[in-house]
Design a protein around this motif. Structure first.
Motif, PDB file in Angstrom:
ATOM      1  N   ASN A   9     -25.172  10.634  -2.617  1.00 45.38           N
ATOM      2  CA  ASN A   9     -23.825  11.190  -2.798  1.00 45.38           C
ATOM      3  C   ASN A   9     -23.684  12.560  -2.128  1.00 45.38           C
ATOM      4  OD1 ASN A   9     -22.993   8.971  -4.238  1.00 45.38           O
ATOM      5  ND2 ASN A   9     -23.398   9.892  -6.228  1.00 45.38           N
ATOM      6  N   VAL A  10     -24.688  13.412  -2.299  1.00 50.85           N
ATOM      7  CA  VAL A  10     -24.641  14.736  -1.684  1.00 50.85           C
ATOM      8  C   VAL A  10     -24.678  14.618  -0.165  1.00 50.85           C
ATOM      9  CG1 VAL A  10     -25.921  16.895  -1.411  1.00 50.85           C
ATOM     10  CG2 VAL A  10     -25.602  15.918  -3.684  1.00 50.85           C
ATOM     11  N   THR A  11     -25.552  13.763   0.335  1.00 51.21           N
ATOM     12  CA  THR A  11     -25.650  13.552   1.782  1.00 51.21           C
ATOM     13  C   THR A  11     -24.349  12.994   2.340  1.00 51.21           C
ATOM     14  OG1 THR A  11     -28.011  13.120   1.515  1.00 51.21           O
ATOM     15  CG2 THR A  11     -27.011  12.443   3.581  1.00 51.21           C
ATOM     16  N   ALA A  12     -23.732  12.078   1.626  1.00 49.79           N
ATOM     17  CA  ALA A  12     -22.470  11.499   2.078  1.00 49.79           C
ATOM     18  C   ALA A  12     -21.362  12.549   2.113  1.00 49.79           C
ATOM     19  CB  ALA A  12     -22.068  10.336   1.178  1.00 49.79           C
ATOM     20  N   GLN A  13     -21.317  13.426   1.130  1.00 49.49           N
ATOM     21  CA  GLN A  13     -20.289  14.466   1.113  1.00 49.49           C
ATOM     22  C   GLN A  13     -20.467  15.431   2.281  1.00 49.49           C
ATOM     23  OE1 GLN A  13     -17.581  14.664  -0.825  1.00 49.49           O
ATOM     24  NE2 GLN A  13     -18.215  12.688  -1.626  1.00 49.49           N
ATOM     25  N   VAL A  14     -21.717  15.807   2.568  1.00 47.75           N
ATOM     26  CA  VAL A  14     -21.984  16.700   3.696  1.00 47.75           C
ATOM     27  C   VAL A  14     -21.606  16.012   5.008  1.00 47.75           C
ATOM     28  CG1 VAL A  14     -23.836  17.853   4.981  1.00 47.75           C
ATOM     29  CG2 VAL A  14     -23.760  18.012   2.496  1.00 47.75           C
ATOM     30  N   ALA A  15     -21.946  14.744   5.127  1.00 48.80           N
ATOM     31  CA  ALA A  15     -21.615  14.007   6.349  1.00 48.80           C
ATOM     32  C   ALA A  15     -20.103  13.858   6.517  1.00 48.80           C
ATOM     33  CB  ALA A  15     -22.276  12.634   6.330  1.00 48.80           C
ATOM     34  N   LEU A  16     -19.386  13.642   5.429  1.00 47.21           N
ATOM     35  CA  LEU A  16     -17.931  13.535   5.524  1.00 47.21           C
ATOM     36  C   LEU A  16     -17.291  14.867   5.929  1.00 47.21           C
ATOM     37  CD1 LEU A  16     -17.024  11.209   2.533  1.00 47.21           C
ATOM     38  CD2 LEU A  16     -16.818  10.713   4.960  1.00 47.21           C
ATOM     39  N   VAL A  17     -17.855  15.971   5.454  1.00 44.94           N
ATOM     40  CA  VAL A  17     -17.353  17.282   5.873  1.00 44.94           C
ATOM     41  C   VAL A  17     -17.590  17.475   7.367  1.00 44.94           C
ATOM     42  CG1 VAL A  17     -17.737  19.771   5.631  1.00 44.94           C
ATOM     43  CG2 VAL A  17     -17.518  18.352   3.600  1.00 44.94           C
ATOM     44  N   CYS A  18     -18.756  17.055   7.848  1.00 45.52           N
ATOM     45  CA  CYS A  18     -19.042  17.156   9.288  1.00 45.52           C
ATOM     46  C   CYS A  18     -18.090  16.276  10.097  1.00 45.52           C
ATOM     47  CB  CYS A  18     -20.489  16.769   9.563  1.00 45.52           C
ATOM     48  SG  CYS A  18     -21.683  17.956   8.948  1.00 45.52           S
ATOM     49  N   CYS A  19     -17.789  15.088   9.601  1.00 47.09           N
ATOM     50  CA  CYS A  19     -16.840  14.203  10.291  1.00 47.09           C
ATOM     51  C   CYS A  19     -15.440  14.811  10.306  1.00 47.09           C
ATOM     52  CB  CYS A  19     -16.817  12.829   9.642  1.00 47.09           C
ATOM     53  SG  CYS A  19     -18.320  11.878   9.904  1.00 47.09           S
ATOM     54  N   LEU A  20     -15.048  15.428   9.212  1.00 45.89           N
ATOM     55  CA  LEU A  20     -13.750  16.102   9.162  1.00 45.89           C
ATOM     56  C   LEU A  20     -13.706  17.260  10.151  1.00 45.89           C
ATOM     57  CD1 LEU A  20     -10.970  16.449   7.856  1.00 45.89           C
ATOM     58  CD2 LEU A  20     -12.064  17.900   6.151  1.00 45.89           C
ATOM     59  N   ALA A  21     -14.808  17.990  10.252  1.00 50.39           N
ATOM     60  CA  ALA A  21     -14.870  19.085  11.227  1.00 50.39           C
ATOM     61  C   ALA A  21     -14.754  18.544  12.645  1.00 50.39           C
ATOM     62  CB  ALA A  21     -16.168  19.870  11.058  1.00 50.39           C
ATOM     63  N   ALA A  22     -15.397  17.401  12.922  1.00 50.47           N
ATOM     64  CA  ALA A  22     -15.291  16.792  14.250  1.00 50.47           C
ATOM     65  C   ALA A  22     -13.858  16.363  14.534  1.00 50.47           C
ATOM     66  CB  ALA A  22     -16.239  15.601  14.367  1.00 50.47           C
ATOM     67  N   LEU A  23     -13.182  15.832  13.532  1.00 47.57           N
ATOM     68  CA  LEU A  23     -11.784  15.438  13.711  1.00 47.57           C
ATOM     69  C   LEU A  23     -10.905  16.650  14.020  1.00 47.57           C
ATOM     70  CD1 LEU A  23     -11.361  12.848  10.830  1.00 47.57           C
ATOM     71  CD2 LEU A  23     -11.152  12.385  13.263  1.00 47.57           C
ATOM     72  N   LEU A  24     -11.095  17.724  13.269  1.00 51.90           N
ATOM     73  CA  LEU A  24     -10.279  18.918  13.477  1.00 51.90           C
ATOM     74  C   LEU A  24     -10.572  19.588  14.821  1.00 51.90           C
ATOM     75  CD1 LEU A  24     -10.350  20.466   9.900  1.00 51.90           C
ATOM     76  CD2 LEU A  24      -8.473  19.247  11.011  1.00 51.90           C
ATOM     77  N   LEU A  25     -11.842  19.700  15.164  1.00 49.55           N
ATOM     78  CA  LEU A  25     -12.193  20.298  16.456  1.00 49.55           C
ATOM     79  C   LEU A  25     -11.730  19.419  17.617  1.00 49.55           C
ATOM     80  CD1 LEU A  25     -15.765  21.657  15.697  1.00 49.55           C
ATOM     81  CD2 LEU A  25     -13.677  22.976  16.046  1.00 49.55           C
ATOM     82  N   GLY A  26     -11.809  18.113  17.437  1.00 51.84           N
ATOM     83  CA  GLY A  26     -11.322  17.206  18.472  1.00 51.84           C
ATOM     84  C   GLY A  26      -9.820  17.313  18.665  1.00 51.84           C
ATOM     85  N   ALA A  27      -9.111  17.440  17.555  1.00 47.42           N
ATOM     86  CA  ALA A  27      -7.664  17.599  17.655  1.00 47.42           C
ATOM     87  C   ALA A  27      -7.304  18.914  18.334  1.00 47.42           C
ATOM     88  CB  ALA A  27      -7.033  17.527  16.271  1.00 47.42           C
ATOM     89  N   ALA A  28      -8.061  19.970  18.030  1.00 43.48           N
ATOM     90  CA  ALA A  28      -7.814  21.254  18.678  1.00 43.48           C
ATOM     91  C   ALA A  28      -8.116  21.176  20.176  1.00 43.48           C
ATOM     92  CB  ALA A  28      -8.668  22.335  18.025  1.00 43.48           C
ATOM     93  N   ALA A  29      -9.218  20.510  20.536  1.00 44.27           N
ATOM     94  CA  ALA A  29      -9.566  20.363  21.954  1.00 44.27           C
ATOM     95  C   ALA A  29      -8.532  19.517  22.681  1.00 44.27           C
ATOM     96  CB  ALA A  29     -10.955  19.745  22.092  1.00 44.27           C
ATOM     97  N   LEU A  30      -8.049  18.471  22.027  1.00 41.07           N
ATOM     98  CA  LEU A  30      -7.019  17.620  22.625  1.00 41.07           C
ATOM     99  C   LEU A  30      -5.735  18.411  22.852  1.00 41.07           C
ATOM    100  CD1 LEU A  30      -6.009  14.808  23.508  1.00 41.07           C
ATOM    101  CD2 LEU A  30      -5.408  14.403  21.120  1.00 41.07           C
ATOM    102  N   GLY A  31      -5.324  19.151  21.860  1.00 39.89           N
ATOM    103  CA  GLY A  31      -4.104  19.953  21.993  1.00 39.89           C
ATOM    104  C   GLY A  31      -4.237  21.025  23.041  1.00 39.89           C
ATOM    105  N   LEU A  32      -5.357  21.715  23.041  1.00 38.91           N
ATOM    106  CA  LEU A  32      -5.577  22.769  24.035  1.00 38.91           C
ATOM    107  C   LEU A  32      -5.671  22.178  25.436  1.00 38.91           C
ATOM    108  CD1 LEU A  32      -5.991  25.813  24.285  1.00 38.91           C
ATOM    109  CD2 LEU A  32      -8.444  25.405  24.098  1.00 38.91           C
ATOM    110  N   GLY A  33      -6.306  21.019  25.547  1.00 41.26           N
ATOM    111  CA  GLY A  33      -6.409  20.365  26.855  1.00 41.26           C
ATOM    112  C   GLY A  33      -5.050  19.927  27.381  1.00 41.26           C
TER     113      GLY A  33
END
Length: 74
Positions: free
Chosen positions: A12-36
Motif C-alpha cells: 500500500n505504501v509503495t503503491a501510494q508513492v508510485a501513484l504520486v510519482c505518476c501524478l508528477a509525471a502527468l503534471l510535468l508532461g502537461a507543463a512540457a506540452l503546454g510550454l512546447g
C-alpha cells in the motif's frame, strides 16, 4: 499467512508513492506540452505527450498491481 498484513502495508505504501510519482509525471508532461506548444517546439510537445502517456500507464499498472498481488497471496 502470518506476514500477510506486513506485506499488504508495504504494498500500500509503495503503491501510494508510485501513484504520486505518476501524478508528477502527468503534471510535468502537461507543463512540457503546454510550454512546447506556446514556444512552437515540436520536440518539447512530443516529450510532454510521452510523459503524460507514461504517467497514465504507470498509474494503471500500479492500480491493478495491488489487487493482482493480493490475489496471488490468497
Amino acid at each position: 499467512m502470518p506476514w500477510e498484513g506486513k506485506v499488504q502495508t508495504l504494498l500500500n505504501v509503495t503503491a501510494q508513492v508510485a501513484l504520486v510519482c505518476c501524478l508528477a509525471a502527468l503534471l510535468l508532461g502537461a507543463a512540457a506540452l503546454g510550454l512546447g506548444r506556446v514556444t512552437g517546439s515540436y520536440q518539447g510537445g512530443g516529450s510532454g505527450v510521452q510523459m503524460i502517456l507514461r504517467g497514465a500507464v504507470g498509474a494503471l499498472i500500479v492500480a491493478s498491481a495491488a489487487s493482482f498481488i493480493s490475489w496471488l497471496i490468497r
